[in-house]
Design a protein around this motif. Structure first.
Motif, short mmCIF file in Angstrom:
data_model
loop_
_atom_site.label_atom_id
_atom_site.label_comp_id
_atom_site.label_asym_id
_atom_site.label_seq_id
_atom_site.Cartn_x
_atom_site.Cartn_y
_atom_site.Cartn_z
N LEU A 112 0.84 -1.19 0.00
CA LEU A 112 0.00 0.00 0.00
C LEU A 112 0.89 1.24 0.00
O LEU A 112 1.77 1.40 0.84
CB LEU A 112 -0.91 0.02 1.24
CG LEU A 112 -1.80 1.26 1.40
CD1 LEU A 112 -2.81 1.34 0.26
CD2 LEU A 112 -2.50 1.24 2.75
N VAL A 113 0.67 2.12 -0.96
CA VAL A 113 1.41 3.38 -1.08
C VAL A 113 0.44 4.53 -0.80
O VAL A 113 -0.63 4.61 -1.41
CB VAL A 113 2.01 3.51 -2.50
CG1 VAL A 113 2.56 4.92 -2.73
CG2 VAL A 113 3.11 2.48 -2.70
N ARG A 114 0.81 5.40 0.12
CA ARG A 114 -0.08 6.51 0.48
C ARG A 114 -0.18 7.53 -0.65
O ARG A 114 -1.25 8.07 -0.91
CB ARG A 114 0.44 7.21 1.74
CG ARG A 114 0.43 6.36 3.00
CD ARG A 114 0.63 7.23 4.25
NE ARG A 114 1.72 8.19 4.08
CZ ARG A 114 3.01 7.92 4.30
NH1 ARG A 114 3.37 6.71 4.69
NH2 ARG A 114 3.93 8.84 4.15
N GLN A 115 0.95 7.77 -1.32
CA GLN A 115 0.95 8.79 -2.37
C GLN A 115 2.04 8.48 -3.39
O GLN A 115 3.15 8.09 -3.03
CB GLN A 115 1.19 10.17 -1.77
CG GLN A 115 1.13 11.31 -2.78
CD GLN A 115 1.49 12.64 -2.14
OE1 GLN A 115 2.63 13.08 -2.19
NE2 GLN A 115 0.50 13.27 -1.49
N LEU A 116 1.70 8.63 -4.66
CA LEU A 116 2.67 8.48 -5.75
C LEU A 116 2.41 9.59 -6.75
O LEU A 116 1.26 9.82 -7.15
CB LEU A 116 2.53 7.11 -6.42
CG LEU A 116 3.52 6.77 -7.54
CD1 LEU A 116 3.80 5.26 -7.58
CD2 LEU A 116 2.99 7.21 -8.91
N VAL A 126 -2.96 3.78 -2.93
CA VAL A 126 -3.07 2.80 -4.00
C VAL A 126 -2.22 1.57 -3.66
O VAL A 126 -1.14 1.68 -3.07
CB VAL A 126 -2.60 3.41 -5.35
CG1 VAL A 126 -1.15 3.87 -5.28
CG2 VAL A 126 -2.80 2.44 -6.49
N GLU A 127 -2.74 0.39 -3.97
CA GLU A 127 -1.98 -0.85 -3.80
C GLU A 127 -1.23 -1.15 -5.08
O GLU A 127 -1.83 -1.20 -6.17
CB GLU A 127 -2.91 -2.01 -3.45
CG GLU A 127 -3.45 -1.96 -2.03
CD GLU A 127 -4.21 -3.21 -1.65
OE1 GLU A 127 -4.93 -3.76 -2.52
OE2 GLU A 127 -4.10 -3.66 -0.48
N LEU A 128 0.09 -1.35 -4.96
CA LEU A 128 0.93 -1.62 -6.12
C LEU A 128 1.49 -3.04 -6.05
O LEU A 128 1.98 -3.46 -5.00
CB LEU A 128 2.11 -0.64 -6.18
CG LEU A 128 1.79 0.85 -6.26
CD1 LEU A 128 3.08 1.64 -6.37
CD2 LEU A 128 0.87 1.14 -7.44
N PRO A 129 1.44 -3.80 -7.16
CA PRO A 129 2.12 -5.09 -7.20
C PRO A 129 3.63 -4.89 -7.04
O PRO A 129 4.18 -3.86 -7.43
CB PRO A 129 1.80 -5.61 -8.61
CG PRO A 129 0.60 -4.83 -9.05
CD PRO A 129 0.72 -3.49 -8.40
N VAL A 130 4.29 -5.87 -6.44
CA VAL A 130 5.74 -5.82 -6.21
C VAL A 130 6.39 -6.91 -7.06
O VAL A 130 6.03 -8.09 -6.94
CB VAL A 130 6.08 -6.02 -4.73
CG1 VAL A 130 7.58 -6.04 -4.51
CG2 VAL A 130 5.44 -4.92 -3.89
N LEU A 131 7.36 -6.51 -7.89
CA LEU A 131 8.00 -7.44 -8.82
C LEU A 131 9.51 -7.46 -8.62
O LEU A 131 10.11 -6.50 -8.15
CB LEU A 131 7.70 -7.05 -10.28
CG LEU A 131 6.26 -7.17 -10.77
CD1 LEU A 131 6.17 -6.72 -12.22
CD2 LEU A 131 5.73 -8.57 -10.61
N THR A 132 10.10 -8.58 -9.03
CA THR A 132 11.56 -8.71 -9.13
C THR A 132 11.87 -9.23 -10.52
O THR A 132 10.97 -9.47 -11.32
CB THR A 132 12.08 -9.70 -8.08
OG1 THR A 132 11.49 -10.99 -8.31
CG2 THR A 132 11.76 -9.24 -6.67
N GLY A 133 13.16 -9.42 -10.82
CA GLY A 133 13.55 -10.01 -12.09
C GLY A 133 14.30 -9.04 -12.98
O GLY A 133 14.44 -7.85 -12.66
#
Length: 314
Positions: A112-116, A126-133
């Protein structure tokens, strides 16, 4: 008209390289944002003979930054890298979200990100997916098309600048090549064009390093030529870290409105993303940064539903 499922999280982001090691692969160990900024020009990195360009936008998260996000016009959601989430001290949610890449789907965590904020683009809570790779090497995230309704995104490869602003709805400058498009699922720019006189649907994807074609386009071109083009085996890695093999060959001339593109290398394959777009049964092309980065300027006006191009020397 092709449609996406309303809740599809789409990341049409890919690296394409020969089966031998890719020249654009990152060195061992993570490269932080400061090192990346010092080593390459911000923010619109042009395509050169040995390197596909990138569109890198400065993003502020919870008042911190700037973080470096790759602008991906083939993604309908913004995502955060695992490394950036750790630096921000964000709590990773135990529940996962499904992410669709070029080659398949994967379940990934979210935060969860409060502000972008990136230019005129702003998100709250907003909820953001978290990726690696490998797709996330040297960057802090992927800036998708969510929230860009009514905006205009401009990448100036001469001055190395990206602008995200509210569209005024005005016409493009006289020296631009203008193509009227269709917004697939409300955000993905699709242009009608031709490849070697084969009608094609072309998706404009600034997140993909290479231009990709589907199998229907490859077969249509082979039928017109009467023989196969010399092709090389290549591998394509997407944002979900899935790999799929394809065939790389020089394309006939690509026409998009008044713009013509010659001597382009296209990677053909049975990529899942074309099925997600509903384009598996007709010739389709994903225009990547190997083509877009050779221009002086690329702009997408989402209010006017236009792709606006400025060629070098114009």
């Amino acid at each position: 008209m092709p449609r996406l499922a309303p809740h599809t999280l789409l990341l049409a982001t890919a690296l394409a390289c020969r089966v031998a090691p890719c020249a654009d692969a990152a060195p061992d160990g993570a490269v932080d944002a400061a090192a990346f900024a010092a080593s390459q020009p911000l923010y619109a990195v042009p395509t050169s003979a040995d390197h596909s360009g990138r569109m890198i936008a400065p993003v502020y998260i919870n008042g911190a930054g700037p973080f470096l996000f790759m602008l991906d016009t083939g993604a309908n959601r913004t995502v955060l890298s695992e490394q950036a989430a750790r630096r921000l001290g964000l709590d990773v949610n135990a529940s996962n979200v499904m992410v669709q890449g070029i080659n398949g789907r994967a379940a990934v965590p979210k935060v969860l990100v409060r502000q972008l904020q990136a230019g005129a683009l702003r998100f709250e809570d907003v909820e953001l997916p978290v990726l690696t790779g490998p797709v996330l090497d040297r960057i802090d995230g992927i800036l998708g098309m969510d929230g860009l309704a009514g905006k205009k995104v401009t990448a100036d490869f001469v001055r190395d600048r990206i602008t995200i602003a509210d569209s005024r709805g005005g016409r493009a400058p006289f020296n631009r090549l203008v193509m009227r498009g269709t917004l697939l699922s409300g955000s993905l720019m699709m242009i009608d064009g031709e490849v070697g006189h084969v009608p094609v649907k072309a998706i404009i994807d600034t997140g993909s390093m290479r231009t990709l074609g589907n199998l229907r386009l490859q077969r249509a071109l082979a039928a017109r030529r009467g023989h196969g083009e010399l092709a090389y085996t290549t591998s394509v890695v997407d944002a979900t870290d899935r790999l799929r093999l394809g065939e790389l060959s020089v394309s006939p001339q690509i026409s998009l409105g008044d713009a013509t593109i010659s001597n382009t290398v296209v990677t053909y394959g049975d990529f899942d993303i074309f099925r997600v777009w509903g384009l598996e049964d007709e010739p389709a092309l994903l225009i990547g940064m190997d083509v877009l980065g050779t221009l002086a300027e690329v702009a997408i006006d989402y209010r006017r539903q236009e792709l606006q191009l400025l060629t070098r020397g114009s």
